[in-house]
Structure formats: structure tokens, C-alpha cells
Design an enzyme around this catalytic site. Structure first.
Site, mmCIF file in Angstrom:
data_model
loop_
_atom_site.group_PDB
_atom_site.id
_atom_site.type_symbol
_atom_site.label_atom_id
_atom_site.label_comp_id
_atom_site.label_asym_id
_atom_site.label_seq_id
_atom_site.Cartn_x
_atom_site.Cartn_y
_atom_site.Cartn_z
ATOM 1 N N ASP A 89 -8.806 7.895 -18.949
ATOM 2 C CA ASP A 89 -8.152 6.702 -19.515
ATOM 3 C C ASP A 89 -8.885 6.350 -20.812
ATOM 4 O OD1 ASP A 89 -7.281 6.858 -16.803
ATOM 5 O OD2 ASP A 89 -6.817 4.703 -16.819
ATOM 6 N N LYS A 151 -0.713 3.122 -21.364
ATOM 7 C CA LYS A 151 -1.319 2.097 -20.516
ATOM 8 C C LYS A 151 -1.469 0.811 -21.302
ATOM 9 C CE LYS A 151 -5.695 1.297 -18.011
ATOM 10 N NZ LYS A 151 -6.959 1.922 -17.570
ATOM 11 N N LYS A 180 1.266 3.051 -17.108
ATOM 12 C CA LYS A 180 0.290 2.395 -16.239
ATOM 13 C C LYS A 180 0.129 0.955 -16.696
ATOM 14 C CE LYS A 180 -4.562 2.484 -14.724
ATOM 15 N NZ LYS A 180 -5.817 3.271 -14.661
#
Length: 221
Positions: A89, A151, A180
Site C-alpha cells: 500500500d 485507495k 480500497k
């Protein structure tokens, strides 16, 4: 709906201790969460704790500011994969995006994706600092660069995920990347709404309460 399989069980605070990380892993195994998400220095510990389980390991890169050099982020990503992470991430360089340096932002994402190969790359935008147009622009940059996920947030900015921002991201990425939602996902109703919108992963430290009592805990990420 099995909310647990959408959850990246997360602990990213600067004060996180070994004992807390071990507990995080135990909870992830008990509730069969999709992944555990930690800072890089804990990846090897998490690998040990999750041995013989199906729970994935996600590590954050360039966290939480995103302002490191591309070279530093690439090294960090490779290092985390070598230590056992299968998901990365990364935080974009927010300042570069705000300056309109779109090529820099896209190339950085691309280089990190190339560095980690078939492992999953989630690209954190930190939407609270971006205009709606910038969210749309960076969603396209992430797709162009081959990201697996877009995300919303680190959870350390001024705001987390919002339904409006997720819809903007979805309109751009369509089926070319997954989404996400992270930051402020603290109750089951919110989680379910995101899933119904098409979100395939939720970043939260409230995972246990989401799948057990559904009670909101305002003190959690």
C-alpha cells in the site's frame, strides 16, 4: 455478507508495539480477515505469526506522507516483499500531484509496480487534500501505471474515506482497478454500504467490532 473477507486488519500507529502486532495477527486469524496491514519493520514478525494461515501480509510504503524519493519507495517496497509481504500500500507524492507533475506521479507508481512484480499494489491518494478533479486525475494515473487498487486514505490525514470520493474513483477506474476504502470505516453499516458500492477491500483497525458487535469505536483508526 461476510465482511471479514474484505478487511485489511490494520495497525500503523507510530506507537505500535510487538505485543500489539502479535495481537493484531491473532485477531486476523481468529476472524479470518483477508490481510494484516502493518509498517515495514513488522513484516517479518507478521510472517512468523501468520504462518500456516491464509491471511495475507500488506505493508505500507512511503507512509504516511508520500514525500520520499521514488528510489526510497522502490527499495522499501522490494524489501517488504522480500520479508514476506504480498501486498504493498503506497502513498503517492501528494505535493507533486498538487503541482501538476502528473508524469512524475504516474511513473513512480509504475516503477513500484514493476519492482514488486505479481504482488498486489494499492495506491493511496489521501483524498482529503485533493480536489474532485485531482481525485479523478490520479485515479486515471494509477490505472495507467498498472495499479491493482486505488485507495482513499492513509487514516492519518484530515479526513478518511467518503462515499462521494469512492464513487468518483469508481467512475474513473471502472473494472481496471479495485477500490480500497480506508480511514473512518468503524461500523458495519458503513462497511456494507462501501461493499455494495463495489469496494473490494476495507482498511480498518475496527475489524473485530465490525464482525462481532458492529459497535463504533471512535478511538480507532
Amino acid at each position: 455478507m461476510e465482511i471479514n473477507k474484505y478487511i485489511d486488519h490494520t495497525l500503523l500507529k507510530a506507537t505500535a508495539t510487538k505485543e500489539q502486532i502479535v495481537k493484531l495477527c491473532a485477531e486476523a486469524k481468529e476472524h479470518n480477515f483477508y490481510a494484516v496491514c502493518v509498517n515495514g519493520s513488522y513484516v517479518d514478525l507478521v510472517k512468523q505469526e501468520l504462518e500456516d494461515s491464509d491471511v495475507k501480509i500488506a505493508a505500507v510504503i512511503g507512509f504516511p506522507l508520500g514525500a520520499m524519493t521514488t528510489e526510497a519507495k522502490v527499495f522499501e517496497a522490494k524489501n517488504c516483499v522480500e520479508n514476506g509481504a504480498s501486498e504493498i500500500d503506497m502513498v503517492i507524492n501528494i505535493g507533486k500531484l498538487l503541482d501538476g507533475e502528473y508524469e512524475y506521479v504516474e511513473q513512480e507508481i509504475r516503477l513500484i509496480k514493476e519492482a514488486i512484480g505479481n504482488n498486489v499494489l494499492k495506491v493511496i491518494f489521501e483524498n482529503c487534500y485533493l480536489s474532485k478533479e485531482q481525485i479523478k486525475r490520479v485515479s486515471q494515473l494509477a490505472v495507467n501505471a498498472g495499479a491493482d487498487f486505488v485507495k482513499t486514505s492513509t487514516g492519518f490525514g484530515t479526513d478518511g474515506a467518503t462515499f462521494e470520493d469512492v464513487q468518483l474513483m469508481k467512475d474513473v477506474v471502472k473494472d481496471k482497478a479495485q477500490i480500497k476504502a480506508a480511514g473512518g470505516v468503524r461500523d458495519a453499516a458503513t462497511a456494507i454500504k462501501y461493499i455494495e458500492m463495489g469496494v473490494t477491500r476495507l482498511g480498518t483497525s475496527s475489524g473485530v467490532s465490525l464482525v462481532t458487535t458492529g459497535i463504533s469505536d471512535k478511538n480507532q483508526y
